[in-house]
Design an enzyme around this catalytic site. Structure first.
Site, mmCIF file in Angstrom:
data_model
loop_
_atom_site.group_PDB
_atom_site.id
_atom_site.type_symbol
_atom_site.label_atom_id
_atom_site.label_comp_id
_atom_site.label_asym_id
_atom_site.label_seq_id
_atom_site.Cartn_x
_atom_site.Cartn_y
_atom_site.Cartn_z
ATOM 1 C CD GLN A 138 68.176 -102.867 40.957
ATOM 2 O OE1 GLN A 138 68.340 -103.346 42.160
ATOM 3 N NE2 GLN A 138 68.727 -103.178 39.791
ATOM 4 C CD GLU A 150 72.275 -110.490 47.006
ATOM 5 O OE1 GLU A 150 71.801 -111.472 47.753
ATOM 6 O OE2 GLU A 150 73.247 -110.416 46.177
ATOM 7 C CG ASN A 210 74.370 -118.239 32.919
ATOM 8 O OD1 ASN A 210 73.904 -117.568 34.245
ATOM 9 N ND2 ASN A 210 73.648 -119.208 32.769
ATOM 10 C CD GLU A 211 75.558 -116.096 28.165
ATOM 11 O OE1 GLU A 211 74.700 -115.416 28.780
ATOM 12 O OE2 GLU A 211 75.482 -117.175 27.887
#
Lengths: 393, 353
Positions: A126, A244, A376-377
């Site tokens: 990617q 996915e 995570n943010e």
């Protein structure tokens, strides 16, 4: 929970197949200083999976083992994790991100040109993130200018998984610098042998080189390699990113669950008996086990909802955040239980997942999950703004 | 055996939420001049058939599993119900083993709403010649508890009529729950089981754990919702404070913890209803996961509400007190972890194939 009879039959079939087909000594062969062994082992494993139809259950019917339902795909992933088979590290982007993008958005000619190659082991990467475009992906700056029947591309990409082994790249470029950021992006397929591409592996805090950066200097990409229309690449990229369908987490959580015993091994490595475990350590083990089991149940339920079309906004973010926290805590506990022994450098195994009993490596490697695929943010923004309906800042 | 129709748990949830919404005034135990109408609420629960849900069909009950109770326990937690059902319903678990006559009789009383049970571990209570002697403290029970179910460590269980004991309700910080000091001075007791059975007493404890787990999950969800309302509407620096990332990310983390907690509770409920071999361990684990998450949420709710959250007038402290009390019921958290640690370690060792 009892299972549908055909799922149960598939589960039995895969469970019997794995021990007969997993590459022998794969952990030794994929050890960190043996790149050739890693590549060879992964190729051997892909060939086996393709032959059995387990590499492409999510592809259309005409492909080997294709046309399987989502619950069937879940069974295959669960069994691969349970059977301690190697992860499909080298080919995951090819089989999922590239293939699903081509199947959903590619032209007939593109499908015919690229899909068979994926089954033969072509490696795709990617080319999305850039040094200046991480969480804010749409601000990417790599520029493509039309020149006859080619785009001429200049810029820099980063965090391309195993980019140094890639044959092809899913590339996001800016074709209209004046449009609103999402509206000026085009999706291209780039042959990695094209002149002007310089790929440099990135050494991570573990010492492993799983990612790469790519410098693109006047790289000429045929217009025929464009997926979708010019300036409509953002929509195609969303297809890539959702390709996915949560299966990665199914596999990772199953592997985590199947690795709980490693904590006991860590605690007893120095010859201590489990009964001699410190009270506090025993309590920590009870807690982490409880959370892993809860997470496993959640992932199972989420996949049932997804299969039924009842997925809820934010489901994926919740699972990703939960797994990130629990994985980190698991690795940290293993490291502490092993004690000073965990600090002796040991060669790591490439593509073995996050639970290798090389605890310091696993602990450091677990940060990857907290950053990659939407940090995570960003996930907390999604949960708080879209799910909990808190106002945007 | 007659066919048992499975009742849709979500229908039970809706009915429970409606009834509790109508009948529970959660501030009543805290506000001057008011008190909770516990008797009225208990009567309504009996009328709704909640006490019959898990009574076996052959005893004219509804023959449901714990799956039917889970949403009710969760709604009780959301409402901060002043009535506690779990000890009475937990006592019914023994019916599936080898019940003595005293238990069958007690079960009929529970189902009819006349008998209400307090459950306690034997502790220092001594048993001699069919009588119980000793003191119990901090026993959770309804204000009009009629019977004590005392669980021994060795799988024994005794039933005693509380009218023969000294039962003193203590003021608790959490006014929605009543803790009792019970003094038994040669109180007559009957064996609940025809023979001691660790599996049977383990199931009673696990029922209590799971009921608390759902109470935790319900309270957590409700106080999270109310905190989110505040974050959306409270303005400082000319903007809703929920737009500040430092606060919204905390809210997101509490939501993640809530979902993991619910996952644990659902997982444990399925295991318990199916009679899985590790159901008792999984129930204890679900309680641990939910209580840690609930308390963190309830504590942070006070902080996220700022000064108003620290006042008696605001409801944050109702949840905080409930969360903390829940964590301390039936043994300290560390002891509860120690109790299941051997089973957890044994299961882990099996994974090393």
């Amino acid at each position: 929970m009892s299972e549908e009879p055909d799922l149960e039959a598939l589960r039995r079939e895969v469970r019997e197949w794995i021990p007969k087909n997993v590459p022998a000594n794969w952990r030794e062969r994929q050890a960190g200083d043996n790149i050739e062994g890693f590549l060879e082992c992964q190729r051997e494993w892909l060939a086996k999976l393709v032959e059995a139809g387990y590499a492409t259950p999510h592809w259309e019917h005409e492909w080997p083992g294709g046309g399987r339902s989502l619950p069937e795909q879940v069974v295959i992933f669960e069994e691969m994790a349970r059977g301690d088979a190697p992860r499909m590290s080298l080919f995951f982007v090819s089989l999922y991100h590239a293939a699903m993008t081509l199947q959903e958005c590619g032209s007939q000619a593109q499908k015919e040109k690229y899909l068979p190659g994926i089954l033969r082991g072509d490696v795709w990467v990617q080319g999305f993130s850039e040094p200046g475009a991480g969480s804010d992906l749409a601000s990417l700056k790599t520029r493509a200018v039309l020149d006859g029947d080619h785009y001429v591309v200049n810029g820099q990409k980063i965090w391309s998984t195993l980019g140094h082994f890639a044959d092809h790249c899913l590339l996001l470029v800016r074709t209209d610098p004046d449009a609103k950021k999402q509206a000026g992006i085009t999706f291209l397929l780039m042959d990695m042998k094209t002149p002007g591409i310089d790929v440099r592996p990135i050494k991570q805090i573990t010492g492993d080189e799983e990612f790469a950066e790519m410098f693109l200097d006047n790289v000429r990409i045929p217009v025929a390699n464009r997926v979708g229309e010019e300036n409509k690449g953002w929509g195609v990229a969303q297809v890539t990113l959702s390709s996915e369908r949560g299966l990665t987490l199914v596999e990772l959580v199953e592997r985590l669950y199947g690795s709980l015993w490693r904590l006991l091994e860590a605690a007893t490595k120095g010859g201590f008996a489990a009964e001699a475990l410190d009270v506090e350590d025993r309590r920590r083990i009870v807690d982490i086990t409880a959370r892993v089991e809860a997470l496993r149940a959640m992932v199972g339920e989420a996949m049932v909802r997804k299969a039924a079309g009842n997925e809820q906004l934010g489901d994926a973010s919740i699972l990703k955040l939960a797994y990130a926290r629990i994985l980190r805590d698991f690795c940290e506990l293993g490291m502490k239980l092993e004690g000073i022994g965990s600090q002796r450098f040991e060669n790591f195994v490439l593509g073995a997942g996050y639970e290798t009993s090389n605890w310091m490596f696993d602990f450091m490697n677990s940060y990857q999950w907290n950053i990659a695929g939407g940090s995570n943010e960003i996930q907390r923004n999604i949960v708080s703004e879209r799910m909990l309906e808190l106002p945007r800042g | 055996m007659m066919d048992i129709e499975t009742i849709d748990p979500e229908e039970l949830r809706d009915a429970a939420a409606r009834m509790l919404g109508d009948m529970v005034e959660r501030r009543a135990p805290y506000d001057p001049g008011k008190s909770a109408d516990r008797a009225g609420l208990y009567g309504a629960m009996v009328e709704q058939g909640w006490l019959l849900l898990t009574v076996p069909a052959e005893m004219d009950g509804l023959g449901q599993s714990f799956v039917a109770l889970a949403p009710i326990y969760e709604e009780l937690g959301k409402a901060i119900s002043p009535v506690v059902l779990a000890p009475s319903l937990a006592a019914l678990e023994l019916l599936a083993f080898n019940p003595g006559d005293a238990l069958t009789e007690l079960a009929a009383g529970i189902a009819g709403g006349e008998a209400r049970v307090a459950v306690a571990d034997q502790g220092s209570v001594s048993v001699a010649g069919g009588t119980l002697s000793g003191a119990l403290t901090g026993v959770l029970a309804d204000e009009s508890a009629t019977h004590l179910l005392l669980l021994g460590a060795d799988g024994q269980a005794w039933i005693a009529d509380l009218s023969a004991a000294s039962v003193i309700a203590q003021d608790s910080w959490d006014r929605s729950r009543i803790l009792h000091d019970i003094v038994l001075d040669g109180v007559a007791a009957q064996a609940a089981l025809a023979a001691p059975d660790q599996a049977a007493t383990g199931r009673v404890r696990a029922h209590c754990d799971l009921a608390i787990a759902w109470d935790n999950a319900g309270g957590h969800a409700r106080i999270l919702d109310e905190t989110l309302d505040y974050l959306r509407t409270r303005k400082q620096f000319d903007r809703a404070i929920g737009s500040f990332q430092a606060l919204k990310h905390r809210a997101a983390d509490h939501k993640v913890d809530l979902e993991v907690a619910r996952g644990a509770a659902r997982n444990a409920t399925r295991a318990f209803a199916a009679g899985a071999a590790d159901a008792v361990t999984v129930a204890a684990q679900a309680r641990l996961v939910t209580e840690t998450a609930y308390r963190a949420m309830a504590e942070d709710a006070v902080q996220l509400h700022g000064g108003i959250g620290f006042t008696w007038e605001h409801d944050c402290h109702l949840f905080l007190k409930r969360a903390i009390l829940n964590e301390l019921l039936y043994g300290r958290a560390g002891e509860r972890r120690d109790r299941i640690a051997p089973a957890v370690l044994a299961k882990m060792a099996q994974g090393r194939a």
